[in-house]
Design an enzyme around this catalytic site. Structure first.
Site, PDB file in Angstrom:
ATOM      1  CB  SER A 137      40.215  45.171  20.824  1.00 22.60           C
ATOM      2  OG  SER A 137      39.590  46.385  21.145  1.00 22.60           O
ATOM      3  CE1 TYR A 140      37.903  52.105  14.094  1.00 25.91           C
ATOM      4  CE2 TYR A 140      40.307  52.148  14.197  1.00 25.91           C
ATOM      5  CZ  TYR A 140      39.115  52.706  13.782  1.00 25.91           C
ATOM      6  OH  TYR A 140      39.131  53.868  13.056  1.00 25.91           O
ATOM      7  CB  SER A 162      43.112  47.480  24.724  1.00 24.79           C
ATOM      8  OG  SER A 162      43.276  46.208  24.162  1.00 24.79           O
ATOM      9  N   GLY A 163      39.792  46.748  23.973  1.00 24.02           N
ATOM     10  CA  GLY A 163      38.732  45.849  24.392  1.00 24.02           C
ATOM     11  C   GLY A 163      39.267  44.439  24.506  1.00 24.02           C
ATOM     12  CG  ASN A 185      43.471  45.541  16.269  1.00 23.34           C
ATOM     13  OD1 ASN A 185      44.268  45.784  15.377  1.00 23.34           O
ATOM     14  ND2 ASN A 185      42.517  46.393  16.614  1.00 23.34           N
TER      15      ASN A 185
END
Length: 378
Positions: free
Chosen positions: A255, A149, A293-294, A221
């Site tokens: 992420s 994102y 967080s992915g 990220n």
């Protein structure tokens, strides 16, 4: 160890972590990049335009797309054995179901922002139809596309990424040294409250009088400033400033996507095991897999192309390194992921995006004061 110039700076001259004397474990490849794995290429399309107040559809724009080609262009339809691991599934990686089912994928991998993941996936199919049409003449494709994102800096709902940008990244993919920092899909990304984005590193692993390469690429990220750790030094508490400036309040939406490549011969279950070690490299820098967080990881090997594309009706054969000898490759994954994240942070500058939102770069003066350059360029 004598350092190669490519270990210290990107092709455009941006510093990498080793240029500040930060020491790392393991032996890097010539470029210290995922492109040290023979046949693997990386390309970018970077979109930076506009300033000031957000106008959805007009900008400001701080985004892009990254393309990773797992094989040479003519061989992109040949599958690669692969495995995936989701440490925290608050994100997307398309094609994951067939990788989980068959232990392989084909076609390029793309990484972009969350709301452009579908565009990069579909753009890859369009590019494959133009570039290697026979691969889709009587078949279907499920290319891998991943996202993080960038909405704090970018007009993410303006959908600025197009099929042409995806094609630009794919057409421009090259071997050799590659750029890092605010490029490609990493353009608008933030890590530990500092400007981050795209980063890479590699390690050479010796096994039975042979050498293999493990390379990592991250779109970084994630993370809270207080947790930033550089080679065991808990740096976050000393780096409250410079701070992010929020023209609009910032929600926690972090992420990390990591892609691991190797030319070592492994089977799909072993590639999944390599993917499972990526979080340990993330944790070395202070990433703890928080709720928003992915953290999704892909590992593939370019070895055994004949087995990956085996025709029906006959036995297929594949070489593989025994599980009993896999530990040095675990080390290589962890080491290269850790360094790739730090490279994404170091090869960067301050960035101001939508609504005046400001993200500082990791302070270079602090790095110089904290780490001493002890190795010389060869």
């Amino acid at each position: 160890m004598t350092l190669h110039p490519h270990h210290l700076a990107t092709p455009s001259g941006k510093p990498r972590a080793r240029s500040y004397g930060i020491g790392f474990d393991g032996r890097p490849g010539p470029y210290n990049a995922i492109t040290d794995v023979p046949g693997v290429a990386v390309g970018y399309s970077t979109l930076i335009s506009g300033d000031g107040t957000l106008v959805v559809g007009a900008g400001p724009v701080r985004t892009g797309v990254t393309a990773i080609l797992p094989r040479q262009r003519a061989d992109l339809a040949t599958p690669v054995f692969a495995g995936i691991f989701s440490q925290n599934g608050n994100g997307e990686l398309t094609g994951s179901h067939i990788i989980e089912e068959t232990g392989a994928f084909n076609f390029p991998v793309t990484i972009t922002n969350t709301h452009s993941c579908g565009v990069s996936r579909d753009g890859t199919l369009r590019w494959m139809q133009d570039t290697l049409p026979e691969a889709l003449d009587s078949a279907w494709g499920l290319p891998v596309s991943a996202e993080t994102y960038d909405g704090f800096l970018n007009d993410i709902n303006g959908h600025h990424l197009t099929f042409d940008h995806v094609a630009e990244a794919l057409d421009g993919a090259s071997t050799g040294p590659i750029e890092e920092g605010s490029v490609g899909g990493g353009t608008g990304m933030i890590t530990f409250g500092f400007k981050a984005g795209s980063g890479t590193a590699s390690r050479i692993v010796a096994w039975q009088e042979r050498t293999f390469t493990v390379g990592a690429f991250v779109q970084s990220n994630f993370g809270k400033r207080r947790n930033l750790t550089i080679r065991g030094l808990r740096a976050g508490p000393d780096l409250a400033e410079p701070a992010i400036r929020e023209g609009k309040p910032r929600a926690e939406k972090g992420s990390i996507i990591a892609v691991i490549a190797t030319d070592a011969p492994f089977l799909p279950h072993q590639m999944k095991r390599l993917a499972r070690r990526v979080p340990l490299g993330v944790a070395m820098t202070g990433g703890f897999g928080y709720h928003s967080s992915g953290d999704i990881f892909l590992a593939f090997t370019t070895a055994n192309p004949g087995a990956a594309l085996a025709p029906a009706g006959r036995l297929a054969k594949a070489e593989f390194i025994p599980d009993a000898d896999i530990d040095p490759f675990f080390d290589a994954v962890i080491q290269s992921v850790e360094e790739a994240i730090l490279n994404a942070l170091v090869a960067n500058d301050d960035m101001t995006g939508r609504d005046g939102n400001f993200v500082p770069a990791l302070p270079k003066a602090w790095l110089k004061e904290t780490f001493e350059l002890t190795e010389q360029v060869g």
